[in-house]
Design an enzyme around this catalytic site. Structure first.
Site, PDB file in Angstrom:
ATOM      1  N   ALA A   1       7.481   5.864   6.903  1.00 55.08           N
ATOM      2  CA  ALA A   1       8.760   6.367   8.771  1.00 55.08           C
ATOM      3  C   ALA A   1       8.996   5.353   9.054  1.00 55.08           C
ATOM      4  O   ALA A   1       9.865   5.002   9.337  1.00 55.08           O
ATOM      5  CB  ALA A   1       8.121   7.237   9.243  1.00 55.08           C
TER       6      ALA A   1
ATOM      7  N   ASP B   1       3.403  12.444  17.111  1.00 54.57           N
ATOM      8  CA  ASP B   1       3.437  12.640  16.351  1.00 54.57           C
ATOM      9  C   ASP B   1       2.913  12.826  14.079  1.00 54.57           C
ATOM     10  O   ASP B   1       2.797  12.673  13.843  1.00 54.57           O
ATOM     11  CB  ASP B   1       4.715  11.401  14.855  1.00 54.57           C
ATOM     12  CG  ASP B   1       5.037  11.170  13.698  1.00 54.57           C
ATOM     13  OD1 ASP B   1       5.493  12.683  13.722  1.00 54.57           O
ATOM     14  OD2 ASP B   1       5.234  10.364  13.589  1.00 54.57           O
TER      15      ASP B   1
ATOM     16  N   LEU C   1       0.610  -1.233  -0.416  1.00 59.10           N
ATOM     17  CA  LEU C   1       0.319   0.047  -0.269  1.00 59.10           C
ATOM     18  C   LEU C   1       0.813   1.225  -0.229  1.00 59.10           C
ATOM     19  O   LEU C   1       0.153   2.715  -0.614  1.00 59.10           O
ATOM     20  CB  LEU C   1      -1.501  -0.467   1.476  1.00 59.10           C
ATOM     21  CG  LEU C   1      -2.040  -0.937   1.405  1.00 59.10           C
ATOM     22  CD1 LEU C   1      -2.450  -1.526   2.373  1.00 59.10           C
ATOM     23  CD2 LEU C   1      -2.828  -1.100   0.487  1.00 59.10           C
TER      24      LEU C   1
HETATM   25  O1  3AM Z   1       3.052   5.615   0.756  1.00 62.53           O
HETATM   26  P1  3AM Z   1       1.383   5.928   0.070  1.00 62.53           P
HETATM   27  O2  3AM Z   1       1.728   7.495   1.411  1.00 62.53           O
HETATM   28  O3  3AM Z   1       1.243   6.573  -0.547  1.00 62.53           O
HETATM   29  O4  3AM Z   1      -1.975   5.730   3.460  1.00 62.53           O
HETATM   30  C1  3AM Z   1      -0.642   5.060   3.694  1.00 62.53           C
HETATM   31  C2  3AM Z   1       1.085   5.352   3.445  1.00 62.53           C
HETATM   32  O5  3AM Z   1       0.577   5.601   1.744  1.00 62.53           O
HETATM   33  C3  3AM Z   1      -1.064   3.943   3.857  1.00 62.53           C
HETATM   34  O6  3AM Z   1       0.751   3.670   3.207  1.00 62.53           O
HETATM   35  C4  3AM Z   1       1.595   4.112   4.040  1.00 62.53           C
HETATM   36  C5  3AM Z   1       2.954   4.173   4.242  1.00 62.53           C
HETATM   37  O7  3AM Z   1       1.434   4.998   5.755  1.00 62.53           O
HETATM   38  N1  3AM Z   1      -0.703   3.716   4.959  1.00 62.53           N
HETATM   39  C6  3AM Z   1      -0.438   3.697   6.172  1.00 62.53           C
HETATM   40  N2  3AM Z   1      -1.811   2.908   6.999  1.00 62.53           N
HETATM   41  C7  3AM Z   1      -2.984   2.761   6.211  1.00 62.53           C
HETATM   42  C8  3AM Z   1      -3.810   1.444   6.224  1.00 62.53           C
HETATM   43  N3  3AM Z   1      -4.881   1.908   7.973  1.00 62.53           N
HETATM   44  C9  3AM Z   1      -2.304   3.076   4.912  1.00 62.53           C
HETATM   45  N4  3AM Z   1      -3.234   2.463   4.041  1.00 62.53           N
HETATM   46  C10 3AM Z   1      -4.820   1.756   3.952  1.00 62.53           C
HETATM   47  N5  3AM Z   1      -5.192   2.050   5.481  1.00 62.53           N
END
Ligand code: 3AM
Length: 481
Positions: free
Chosen positions: A185, A305, A181
């Site tokens: 960090a 954060d 997805l």
């Molecule tokens: O790398 P990008 O910004 O596209 O949206 C979050 C982010 O995407 C996604 O994982 C990446 C790193 O944080 N993400 C995190 N938690 C999530 C969740 N609970 C998630 N996407 C969907 N559901």
């Protein structure tokens, strides 16, 4: 098997006329999975399998899956027709007309494989009954039994690249690991499915070398109890605007956090995609963020954060439920990474954190500051209140609380919004409002927004009364100067 594929490709490349080729031979479809016979004589099924659906049978025990759906049972309409040639009479008598269906949407290897049990006497995966009309995810090496858990008929082979490589057994046994997805960090986030319920989750894999290896006496490594306590706290939280931690698996190398899946992505991307959110949308989002932070602060949890990357959206609609994620995690991460963004500029961090170089402990007011920056940055102007691009180092601007409403879009923004931002970005934490005070601010006294938020958050009547009591008290009269 590979031989079949290569053979066809070679023939096709040699063909001078592609159209003749297509007419004379069926187009080869992508084989996305295979069923290997265990206590079943699939060899004999060559004649029983409908030729237009199954192109190859692999003598003696294998069937290729190359269609969206594959059905098996006694009925003539099935792709795999089970007869006395294949099964002992005792078992065949317990096989339904359509016993099970295996599906993979569009035959795409990135989609999960589902098995649906349509039988009266049961289809079993690794000894577990699926349940009539129920569906579960099928994984590589799963054993399918028919009519009785001990009558193992097939082994399923998934031909998609194995995303689960390196995952611990506890994870693989419970979840089907799907596409990436994103990564943040704390590490990589993957879409996973509960194999039994087919429910989707986001699994965050936090490598422990990302966490603080420290001189401090107690940390993630030498105090597993602390980690578990933290995990327990996170797991027990329940608020519509806080991302639910469904499961956590702690391993020596990594921590696996299974979180509610938020299909709308994060707020940062929403801002980037929209350039600017309307003030109404900003208010709806900000209110929900504040609701989440109040819930955490009431339980003595400081997020530490808060930033748009940690705010996730339920859908792609503008009016959507929003959830705050990654609270508490910052405790475990190297302090430098919490304070610094990718380009090395502290963006959302409160001045008191910068002043002490992240060595001190802070009050919940650090979250109020970050919320103020989020409101400024993401919701109302798409620009940053503090930036190295404004002539002096951003850290200095933050320490002095120096910012201006530069962007032309601020002219359309209400005074109430700007006044709230100014209060939240007061350098002295003792003078910064608490989350309760922010929630009572004039800007958030907006009945249509509250109505919308209530619907999205599915607040009970009693919760809402509490919310409304906070908002419906008359605004305090302004004193004339
Ligand atoms: O790398 P990008 O910004 O596209 O949206 C979050 C982010 O995407 C996604 O994982 C990446 C790193 O944080 N993400 C995190 N938690 C999530 C969740 N609970 C998630 N996407 C969907 N559901």
């Amino acid at each position: 098997m590979a031989k079949d594929t290569q053979g066809t490709q070679a023939t096709q490349s040699q063909a001078s006329n592609v159209w003749t080729q297509v007419e004379s031979q069926p187009m080869e479809k992508i084989v996305w999975g295979r069923l290997y016979g265990k206590n079943i004589k699939i060899k004999s099924l060559g004649t029983a399998i409908k030729q237009y659906k199954i192109i190859y049978t692999h003598s003696p025990f294998c069937v290729d899956l190359n269609n969206d759906e594959f059905s098996a049972g006694r009925g003539e309409a099935n792709d795999l027709i089970l007869t006395l040639n294949d099964l002992p009479e005792k078992i065949l008598a317990r096989i339904s007309k359509v016993h099970f269906i295996i599906k993979r949407a569009n035959c795409e290897l990135t989609n999960p494989v589902y098995i649906q049990d349509l039988s009266r006497n049961g289809t079993f995966v690794n000894g577990e009954k699926i349940g009539t009309n129920k569906t579960r995810i099928l994984q590589n090496d799963d054993i399918i039994a028919l009519a009785h858990p001990t009558y193992k008929a097939f082994v399923f082979k998934d031909l998609s690249p194995n995303e689960a490589i390196g995952m611990p057994a506890e994870i693989k046994d419970t979840y089907y690991i799907n596409r990436k997805l994103g990564s943040g960090a704390y590490g990589m986030v993957r879409l996973v499915y509960d194999r039994r319920t087919c429910e989707q989750f986001a699994m965050k894999v936090v490598k422990k070398n990302m966490l603080e290896v420290s001189a401090q006496p107690k940390n993630y490594f030498n105090d597993p109890e602390k980690v578990l306590n933290e995990a327990k706290i996170m797991k027990n939280l329940s608020h519509p605007c806080v991302v639910r931690m469904h499961d956590i698996v702690d391993k020596p190398e990594s921590v696996y956090m299974v979180l509610e899946f938020m299909r709308g992505g994060d707020l940062l991307h929403r801002i980037i995609d929209n350039k600017l959110l309307s003030e109404d949308t900003s208010k709806l989002y900000f209110y929900q963020m504040c609701h989440a932070v109040k819930y955490l602060h009431d339980r003595a949890i400081t997020h530490r954060d808060l930033k748009p990357d940690n705010v996730l959206l339920e859908s792609n609609d503008a009016d959507t439920l929003l959830k705050v994620s990654d609270f508490g995690l910052s405790k475990f991460v190297h302090k430098g990474s919490v304070m610094r963004t990718l380009c090395g500029t502290p963006l959302y961090v409160a001045p008191e954190v910068l002043i002490t170089g992240g060595r001190d402990s802070y009050t919940q007011k650090v979250d109020i500051w970050s919320l103020g920056v989020v409101l400024y940055t993401c919701s109302l102007s798409g620009t940053l209140p503090f930036s190295d691009e404004y002539g002096t180092p951003a850290a200095d601007q933050i320490k002095r609380g120096r910012f201006r409403f530069r962007h032309p879009s601020w002219q359309q923004t209400s005074q109430r919004a700007k006044s709230l931002i100014k209060q939240m970005l007061i350098v002295d934490p003792t003078k910064r409002p608490s989350i309760d005070a922010v929630l009572k601010s004039n800007w958030l006294r907006d009945a249509p927004m509250l109505q919308k938020a209530r619907k999205l958050m599915k607040l009970e009547e009693t919760d809402q009364e509490e919310v409304e009591n906070n908002f419906l008290e008359p605004p305090t009269k302004r004193r004339r100067c």
